[in-house]
Motif scaffolding. Structure first.
Motif, PDB file in Angstrom:
ATOM      1  N   GLN A 139      18.588   7.567  26.480  1.00 16.81           N
ATOM      2  CA  GLN A 139      18.394   8.508  25.379  1.00 16.81           C
ATOM      3  C   GLN A 139      17.331   9.539  25.748  1.00 16.81           C
ATOM      4  OE1 GLN A 139      17.278   5.977  22.144  1.00 16.81           O
ATOM      5  NE2 GLN A 139      19.342   5.180  21.799  1.00 16.81           N
ATOM      6  N   ALA A 140      16.216   9.061  26.267  1.00 15.95           N
ATOM      7  CA  ALA A 140      15.121   9.955  26.635  1.00 15.95           C
ATOM      8  C   ALA A 140      15.549  10.927  27.736  1.00 15.95           C
ATOM      9  CB  ALA A 140      13.907   9.143  27.087  1.00 15.95           C
ATOM     10  N   GLN A 167      23.221   6.478  20.880  1.00 20.18           N
ATOM     11  CA  GLN A 167      22.396   6.013  19.768  1.00 20.18           C
ATOM     12  C   GLN A 167      22.572   4.524  19.504  1.00 20.18           C
ATOM     13  OE1 GLN A 167      24.170   9.085  19.632  1.00 20.18           O
ATOM     14  NE2 GLN A 167      22.199   9.876  20.329  1.00 20.18           N
ATOM     15  N   GLN A 175      13.724   8.433  34.522  1.00 19.80           N
ATOM     16  CA  GLN A 175      13.494   7.383  33.539  1.00 19.80           C
ATOM     17  C   GLN A 175      13.775   5.991  34.113  1.00 19.80           C
ATOM     18  OE1 GLN A 175      12.393   7.462  30.346  1.00 19.80           O
ATOM     19  NE2 GLN A 175      12.081   9.681  30.269  1.00 19.80           N
ATOM     20  N   VAL A 198      18.591  12.092  28.426  1.00 18.62           N
ATOM     21  CA  VAL A 198      19.504  13.116  27.905  1.00 18.62           C
ATOM     22  C   VAL A 198      18.747  14.107  27.027  1.00 18.62           C
ATOM     23  CG1 VAL A 198      21.515  13.500  26.426  1.00 18.62           C
ATOM     24  CG2 VAL A 198      21.539  11.651  28.106  1.00 18.62           C
ATOM     25  N   GLU A 199      17.818  13.615  26.226  1.00 18.20           N
ATOM     26  CA  GLU A 199      16.997  14.515  25.398  1.00 18.20           C
ATOM     27  C   GLU A 199      16.171  15.453  26.264  1.00 18.20           C
ATOM     28  OE1 GLU A 199      14.711  12.029  22.835  1.00 18.20           O
ATOM     29  OE2 GLU A 199      16.454  11.337  21.683  1.00 18.20           O
ATOM     30  N   ASP A 200      15.582  14.924  27.334  1.00 21.91           N
ATOM     31  CA  ASP A 200      14.795  15.767  28.239  1.00 21.91           C
ATOM     32  C   ASP A 200      15.652  16.856  28.878  1.00 21.91           C
ATOM     33  OD1 ASP A 200      12.585  14.237  27.686  1.00 21.91           O
ATOM     34  OD2 ASP A 200      12.667  13.063  29.554  1.00 21.91           O
ATOM     35  N   THR A 201      16.882  16.483  29.237  1.00 18.80           N
ATOM     36  CA  THR A 201      17.790  17.461  29.856  1.00 18.80           C
ATOM     37  C   THR A 201      18.139  18.556  28.871  1.00 18.80           C
ATOM     38  OG1 THR A 201      18.703  15.730  31.267  1.00 18.80           O
ATOM     39  CG2 THR A 201      19.994  17.757  31.053  1.00 18.80           C
ATOM     40  N   HIS A 202      18.472  18.183  27.638  1.00 21.71           N
ATOM     41  CA  HIS A 202      18.820  19.183  26.628  1.00 21.71           C
ATOM     42  C   HIS A 202      17.644  20.112  26.344  1.00 21.71           C
ATOM     43  CE1 HIS A 202      22.292  16.473  25.046  1.00 21.71           C
ATOM     44  NE2 HIS A 202      22.669  17.225  26.050  1.00 21.71           N
ATOM     45  N   GLU A 203      16.449  19.535  26.286  1.00 25.30           N
ATOM     46  CA  GLU A 203      15.258  20.350  26.009  1.00 25.30           C
ATOM     47  C   GLU A 203      14.988  21.346  27.136  1.00 25.30           C
ATOM     48  OE1 GLU A 203      12.052  17.696  25.303  1.00 25.30           O
ATOM     49  OE2 GLU A 203      12.845  16.991  23.354  1.00 25.30           O
ATOM     50  N   SER A 230      29.207  10.224  22.759  1.00 23.18           N
ATOM     51  CA  SER A 230      28.893   9.894  24.139  1.00 23.18           C
ATOM     52  C   SER A 230      29.327   8.449  24.381  1.00 23.18           C
ATOM     53  CB  SER A 230      27.394  10.056  24.400  1.00 23.18           C
ATOM     54  OG  SER A 230      26.654   9.311  23.443  1.00 23.18           O
ATOM     55  N   SER A 279      17.157  24.329  26.557  1.00 22.83           N
ATOM     56  CA  SER A 279      17.059  25.015  25.256  1.00 22.83           C
ATOM     57  C   SER A 279      15.992  26.119  25.296  1.00 22.83           C
ATOM     58  CB  SER A 279      16.721  24.009  24.169  1.00 22.83           C
ATOM     59  OG  SER A 279      15.478  23.396  24.429  1.00 22.83           O
TER      60      SER A 279
END
Length: 288
Positions: free
Chosen positions: A277-278, A239, A182, A280-285, A260, A288
């Motif tokens: 944000q993007a 956030q 990113q 961390v979201e990509d990592t979590h996805e 965080s 999952s």
């Protein structure tokens, strides 16, 4: 205006200097290392300094609550009705200390109504003590000399050739690749103590400090956050909400932060936060 008297502030610096000297001296002798949890260590030196600091602050501020890392019983004071709480970490960056590295600290922070209002970060290996707070100012003392104003240093804006980001080794392993995707210009580096990582940003050597792994406690954060706020840094979560030390934002048993942590200069946080944000979201996805 300082939240304590000049005499009390001097006594705090003196005990931090003493504890720093003790740590440096004891590091040259054989000391014990214990494992408190996964990748979480404590030494016999932590315990000795914890006992000293607890006694001094209890005597200096008998009406306040005193919470120290190595005294689990003291954690009950967090929700004990005190308007002021002293949060003390006798040895921040224990892993670095164990391995003979220099970037460890002795730290003290003051919460008033759960707001960080004053902090001290002592770096024994460098004979430095940083201190200050939002309505007080920023100061440093060198080798026991009287404190002088600490001049904050604003880093250059993030660019293709300059975007220094402090991030712990665990967070870099978990999120570094996604953050780099990113923010391709991000230049990662780390050091031991949470407090000294924050000081890297205050001093303008980095634009951001990121902490996402959920292990940091109020004794790690209170002092550094007070100094960061005095420097005009943004202290928020992913956030964009302000970091809080109120009981609803802290684990009642461990006193770990639920949020965080992003600490940085406004001209870094504002453009880079959506990208973080993007990432961390990509990592979590991906897990999952």
């Amino acid at each position: 205006m300082p939240p304590i008297s000049p005499e009390q502030e001097q006594q705090i610096r003196q005990v931090l200097q003493y504890c720093g000297q003790q740590a440096e001296q004891m590091a040259t002798t054989q000391f014990e290392v214990f494992q408190k949890g996964p990748n979480d260590y404590v030494t016999s030196i932590d315990a000795a300094l914890d006992e000293k600091l607890s006694a001094v602050f209890t005597e200096l501020f008998p009406r306040d609550g005193v919470i120290t890392e190595e005294n689990a019983e003291s954690r009950k004071k967090f929700d004990g009705g005190y308007s002021r709480l002293w949060c003390i970490d006798p040895l921040d960056g224990t892993e670095d200390f164990i391995h003979g590295k220099r970037d460890y600290a002795v730290m003290v922070g003051l919460l008033q109504n759960y707001q960080p209002i004053a902090g001290w970060v002592g770096a024994p290996a460098y004979e430095l003590i940083y201190h200050g707070g939002p309505d007080w100012g920023l100061f440093q003392s060198v080798a026991g000399h009287p404190p002088e104003p600490l001049i904050r240093a604003k880093p250059a804006p993030p660019s293709q050739g300059f975007c220094p980001v402090v991030i712990g080794n665990r967070d870099r392993r978990n999120f570094g690749a996604a953050i780099a995707q990113q923010i391709p210009t991000a230049q990662f580096y780390s050091l031991g103590s949470f407090g000294l990582k924050v000081m890297e940003v205050v001093l303008g050597r980095a634009g951001l400090y990121l902490y996402f792994n959920g292990r940091v406690k109020v004794w790690d954060t209170t002092g550094p956050l007070a100094i960061a706020k005095a420097a005009g840094l943004i202290c928020c979560d992913l956030q964009g909400y302000p970091l809080r030390s109120t009981p609803d934002a802290i684990n009642s048993e461990t006193l770990a932060h639920k949020q965080s942590i992003v600490i940085g200069w406004p001209h870094y946080v504002e453009p880079l936060l959506p990208k973080l944000q993007a990432a961390v979201e990509d990592t979590h996805e991906s897990f999952s």
